[in-house]
Write a protein that holds these residues in place. Structure first.
Motif, PDB file in Angstrom:
ATOM      1  N   MET A  95       0.698  -1.247  -0.129  1.00  0.00           N
ATOM      2  CA  MET A  95       0.044  -0.049   0.098  1.00  0.00           C
ATOM      3  C   MET A  95       0.798   1.244  -0.041  1.00  0.00           C
ATOM      4  O   MET A  95       0.737   2.118  -0.842  1.00  0.00           O
ATOM      5  N   CYS A  96       1.915   1.281   0.990  1.00  0.00           N
ATOM      6  CA  CYS A  96       2.742   2.285   0.995  1.00  0.00           C
ATOM      7  C   CYS A  96       3.509   2.866  -0.102  1.00  0.00           C
ATOM      8  O   CYS A  96       3.361   3.886  -0.943  1.00  0.00           O
ATOM      9  N   PHE A  97       3.790   1.806  -1.071  1.00  0.00           N
ATOM     10  CA  PHE A  97       4.609   1.975  -2.202  1.00  0.00           C
ATOM     11  C   PHE A  97       3.845   2.214  -3.388  1.00  0.00           C
ATOM     12  O   PHE A  97       3.904   3.080  -4.279  1.00  0.00           O
ATOM     13  N   PHE A  98       2.526   1.643  -3.351  1.00  0.00           N
ATOM     14  CA  PHE A  98       1.600   1.913  -4.379  1.00  0.00           C
ATOM     15  C   PHE A  98       1.027   3.467  -4.280  1.00  0.00           C
ATOM     16  O   PHE A  98       1.104   4.051  -5.514  1.00  0.00           O
ATOM     17  N   HIS A  99       0.880   3.859  -3.099  1.00  0.00           N
ATOM     18  CA  HIS A  99       0.531   5.368  -3.036  1.00  0.00           C
ATOM     19  C   HIS A  99       1.621   6.423  -3.121  1.00  0.00           C
ATOM     20  O   HIS A  99       1.440   7.373  -3.799  1.00  0.00           O
ATOM     21  N   MET A 100       2.962   5.937  -2.744  1.00  0.00           N
ATOM     22  CA  MET A 100       4.030   7.042  -2.929  1.00  0.00           C
ATOM     23  C   MET A 100       4.282   7.091  -4.617  1.00  0.00           C
ATOM     24  O   MET A 100       4.497   8.161  -4.870  1.00  0.00           O
ATOM     25  N   LEU A 101       4.351   5.919  -5.101  1.00  0.00           N
ATOM     26  CA  LEU A 101       4.772   5.881  -6.623  1.00  0.00           C
ATOM     27  C   LEU A 101       3.392   6.519  -7.497  1.00  0.00           C
ATOM     28  O   LEU A 101       3.902   7.321  -8.300  1.00  0.00           O
ATOM     29  N   GLY A 102       2.215   6.508  -6.916  1.00  0.00           N
ATOM     30  CA  GLY A 102       1.117   6.946  -7.570  1.00  0.00           C
ATOM     31  C   GLY A 102       1.307   8.550  -7.257  1.00  0.00           C
ATOM     32  O   GLY A 102       0.825   9.244  -8.391  1.00  0.00           O
ATOM     33  N   ALA A 103       1.669   9.166  -6.200  1.00  0.00           N
ATOM     34  CA  ALA A 103       1.753  10.400  -6.089  1.00  0.00           C
ATOM     35  C   ALA A 103       3.159  11.069  -6.980  1.00  0.00           C
ATOM     36  O   ALA A 103       2.724  12.148  -7.461  1.00  0.00           O
ATOM     37  N   THR A 104       4.047  10.087  -6.849  1.00  0.00           N
ATOM     38  CA  THR A 104       5.035  10.596  -7.771  1.00  0.00           C
ATOM     39  C   THR A 104       4.753  10.822  -9.368  1.00  0.00           C
ATOM     40  O   THR A 104       5.262  11.623 -10.162  1.00  0.00           O
ATOM     41  N   GLU A 105       4.028   9.921  -9.632  1.00  0.00           N
ATOM     42  CA  GLU A 105       3.492  10.006 -11.251  1.00  0.00           C
ATOM     43  C   GLU A 105       2.561  11.163 -11.355  1.00  0.00           C
ATOM     44  O   GLU A 105       2.959  11.814 -12.473  1.00  0.00           O
ATOM     45  N   CYS A 106       1.758  11.566 -10.647  1.00  0.00           N
ATOM     46  CA  CYS A 106       1.078  12.876 -10.623  1.00  0.00           C
ATOM     47  C   CYS A 106       1.947  13.879 -10.835  1.00  0.00           C
ATOM     48  O   CYS A 106       1.856  14.861 -11.668  1.00  0.00           O
ATOM     49  N   PHE A 107       2.919  14.185  -9.997  1.00  0.00           N
ATOM     50  CA  PHE A 107       4.006  15.204  -9.790  1.00  0.00           C
ATOM     51  C   PHE A 107       4.755  15.129 -11.332  1.00  0.00           C
ATOM     52  O   PHE A 107       5.386  16.017 -11.672  1.00  0.00           O
ATOM     53  N   PHE A 108       5.400  13.785 -11.723  1.00  0.00           N
ATOM     54  CA  PHE A 108       5.917  13.833 -12.752  1.00  0.00           C
ATOM     55  C   PHE A 108       5.373  14.214 -14.149  1.00  0.00           C
ATOM     56  O   PHE A 108       5.802  15.131 -14.839  1.00  0.00           O
ATOM     57  N   LEU A 109       4.063  13.795 -14.147  1.00  0.00           N
ATOM     58  CA  LEU A 109       3.039  14.407 -15.352  1.00  0.00           C
ATOM     59  C   LEU A 109       2.955  15.942 -15.331  1.00  0.00           C
ATOM     60  O   LEU A 109       3.156  16.525 -16.355  1.00  0.00           O
ATOM     61  N   ALA A 110       2.858  16.559 -13.892  1.00  0.00           N
ATOM     62  CA  ALA A 110       2.780  18.016 -13.922  1.00  0.00           C
ATOM     63  C   ALA A 110       4.119  18.725 -14.339  1.00  0.00           C
ATOM     64  O   ALA A 110       4.222  19.869 -15.144  1.00  0.00           O
ATOM     65  N   THR A 111       5.507  17.960 -13.830  1.00  0.00           N
ATOM     66  CA  THR A 111       6.682  18.503 -14.280  1.00  0.00           C
ATOM     67  C   THR A 111       6.974  18.519 -15.722  1.00  0.00           C
ATOM     68  O   THR A 111       7.510  19.293 -16.552  1.00  0.00           O
ATOM     69  N   MET A 112       6.526  17.347 -16.438  1.00  0.00           N
ATOM     70  CA  MET A 112       6.454  17.288 -17.866  1.00  0.00           C
ATOM     71  C   MET A 112       5.703  18.258 -18.560  1.00  0.00           C
ATOM     72  O   MET A 112       6.071  18.959 -19.557  1.00  0.00           O
ATOM     73  N   ALA A 113       4.621  18.669 -17.898  1.00  0.00           N
ATOM     74  CA  ALA A 113       3.711  19.815 -18.527  1.00  0.00           C
ATOM     75  C   ALA A 113       4.460  20.983 -18.513  1.00  0.00           C
ATOM     76  O   ALA A 113       4.497  21.907 -19.641  1.00  0.00           O
ATOM     77  N   TYR A 114       5.110  21.396 -17.489  1.00  0.00           N
ATOM     78  CA  TYR A 114       5.972  22.394 -17.074  1.00  0.00           C
ATOM     79  C   TYR A 114       7.091  22.494 -18.177  1.00  0.00           C
ATOM     80  O   TYR A 114       7.284  23.789 -18.573  1.00  0.00           O
ATOM     81  N   ASP A 115       7.687  21.372 -18.448  1.00  0.00           N
ATOM     82  CA  ASP A 115       8.652  21.455 -19.335  1.00  0.00           C
ATOM     83  C   ASP A 115       8.223  21.872 -20.927  1.00  0.00           C
ATOM     84  O   ASP A 115       8.774  22.740 -21.471  1.00  0.00           O
ATOM     85  N   SER A 127       8.304  13.418  -3.283  1.00  0.00           N
ATOM     86  CA  SER A 127       7.435  14.229  -2.785  1.00  0.00           C
ATOM     87  C   SER A 127       6.305  13.499  -1.967  1.00  0.00           C
ATOM     88  O   SER A 127       5.829  14.186  -1.113  1.00  0.00           O
ATOM     89  N   GLY A 128       6.087  12.340  -2.619  1.00  0.00           N
ATOM     90  CA  GLY A 128       4.674  11.788  -1.740  1.00  0.00           C
ATOM     91  C   GLY A 128       5.089  10.665  -0.510  1.00  0.00           C
ATOM     92  O   GLY A 128       4.262  10.326   0.170  1.00  0.00           O
ATOM     93  N   MET A 129       6.441  10.924  -0.343  1.00  0.00           N
ATOM     94  CA  MET A 129       6.772   9.794   0.850  1.00  0.00           C
ATOM     95  C   MET A 129       6.514  10.057   2.169  1.00  0.00           C
ATOM     96  O   MET A 129       5.916   9.188   2.869  1.00  0.00           O
ATOM     97  N   PRO A 130       6.427  11.290   2.773  1.00  0.00           N
ATOM     98  CA  PRO A 130       6.097  11.402   4.147  1.00  0.00           C
ATOM     99  C   PRO A 130       4.670  11.493   4.468  1.00  0.00           C
ATOM    100  O   PRO A 130       4.005  10.631   5.266  1.00  0.00           O
ATOM    101  N   VAL A 131       3.857  11.999   3.315  1.00  0.00           N
ATOM    102  CA  VAL A 131       2.236  11.763   3.520  1.00  0.00           C
ATOM    103  C   VAL A 131       1.821  10.326   3.554  1.00  0.00           C
ATOM    104  O   VAL A 131       1.095   9.831   4.237  1.00  0.00           O
ATOM    105  N   GLN A 132       2.342   9.721   2.381  1.00  0.00           N
ATOM    106  CA  GLN A 132       1.830   8.243   2.144  1.00  0.00           C
ATOM    107  C   GLN A 132       2.294   7.374   3.172  1.00  0.00           C
ATOM    108  O   GLN A 132       1.639   6.352   3.422  1.00  0.00           O
ATOM    109  N   ILE A 133       3.498   7.743   3.910  1.00  0.00           N
ATOM    110  CA  ILE A 133       3.902   6.694   5.006  1.00  0.00           C
ATOM    111  C   ILE A 133       3.069   6.795   6.197  1.00  0.00           C
ATOM    112  O   ILE A 133       2.593   6.015   6.881  1.00  0.00           O
TER     113      ILE A 133
END
Length: 315
Positions: free
Chosen positions: A107-127, A157-163
């Motif tokens: 569960m922890c890794f599932f949500h941490m990586l899901g949060a990371t994916e959200c922020f990566f997509l936002a970073t790619m949009a900024y690029d 980014s998602g590590m503290p909250v998801q843990i």
């Protein structure tokens, strides 16, 4: 009264493992599902690994856009590997039990990586925003140091909250059924099994979904409003087509991922059902990683050219 309390406490502490039901309701299709998901998993691993290799080998792909794409492909491999091996094991052995620690880790890794994916997509949009709306400043703004910092920020980014959220869920008392009607240890189906008041946990799920899904999606939306506005002002039709083609692949992935994740976590509780939860979860855990290399390779001339170079060298 004390004996009753003790019995209740014993019942709470008895649940030491869970059962991931997965696709138990399709008993005649277990072998077919195992074969199908095995093929999909191999395609995801090979396709995304190929993008990582191409972006490392080809000099034409040494750009910020492809740096983020390589990171995103690595993320997709990690994200799908959190759920798929366990799903395949359950289908092959029909032993669906999972310990509390394994469930919490997944569960922890599932949500941490899901949060990371959200922020990566936002970073790619900024690029893409900087590349199209501020092309003269692009080499300075998106230098290698900045790209690395943005990538690291997205990964952690998602590590503290998801843990914290995982700990919060597993501190709940579980004194009834231990059967999770899902193929992954996710928060909503686990909350359903908990005893006592879970309103705080449900509120945290919504707040986390808003922060990790809605906020990045809003940033992406603002970026694309400005991008489209800039593209429409371009005098050349060829220039407009070229500018939009560099964004279209990313936009498709954004719609696939955020569409399914928003429906799954932000729709009203009354509309939830085990089947719909599984279907939407399959969409963002399997379909997006599967289509990612196809969308970016088939719609990107640079990636196709790099792929041809590699195969021509091999020949």
């Amino acid at each position: 009264m004390k004996n009753n309390d003790k019995t209740s406490e014993d019942n709470v502490s008895m649940v030491m493992e869970f059962v991931l039901l997965g696709f138990y309701d399709l008993p005649n299709l277990q072998g077919l599902l195992f074969a199908l998901f095995s093929i999909i998993y191999m395609i995801i691993l090979i396709g995304n690994s190929l993008i990582i290799v191409l972006t490392r080998l080809d000099a034409e792909l040494q750009k910020p856009m492809y740096f983020f794409l390589a990171n995103f492909s690595a993320l997709e491999i990690c994200f799908v590997s959190v759920t798929m091996p366990r799903m395949l094991k359950n289908l092959w052995t029909q032993d669906r039990t999972i310990s509390k620690l394994e469930c919490a880790t997944q569960m922890c890794f599932f949500h941490m990586l899901g949060a990371t994916e959200c922020f990566f997509l936002a970073t790619m949009a900024y690029d893409r925003y900087v590349a199209i709306c501020r092309p003269l400043h692009y080499p300075v703004v998106m230098n290698h140091k900045t790209c690395v910092r943005l990538a690291v920020a997205a990964w952690i980014s998602g590590m503290p909250v998801q843990i914290g959220q995982t700990c919060q869920v597993f501190l709940l008392p579980y004194c009834g059924s231990n059967q999770i009607n899902h193929f992954v240890c996710d928060i909503p189906p686990l909350i359903k099994l908990a005893c006592g008041d879970t309103s705080l946990n449900e509120m945290c799920v919504y707040l986390a979904a808003v922060f990790f899904a809605f906020v990045p999606f809003l940033l992406i939306l603002v970026s694309y409003v400005k991008i489209i506005s800039t593209i429409l002002k371009m005098p050349s039709a060829t220039g407009r087509f070229k500018a939009f083609s560099t964004c279209s692949s990313h936009l498709i992935v954004v719609l696939l991922f955020f569409g399914s994740i928003t429906i799954n976590y932000l729709r009203p509780k009354s509309n939830h059902s085990a089947l719909s939860d599984k279907m939407f979860s399959l969409f963002y855990t399997i379909v997006t990683p599967l289509f990612n290399p196809m969308i970016y390779s088939l719609r990107n001339k640079d990636v196709i050219a790099a792929l041809r170079k590699v195969f021509l060298k091999k020949v």
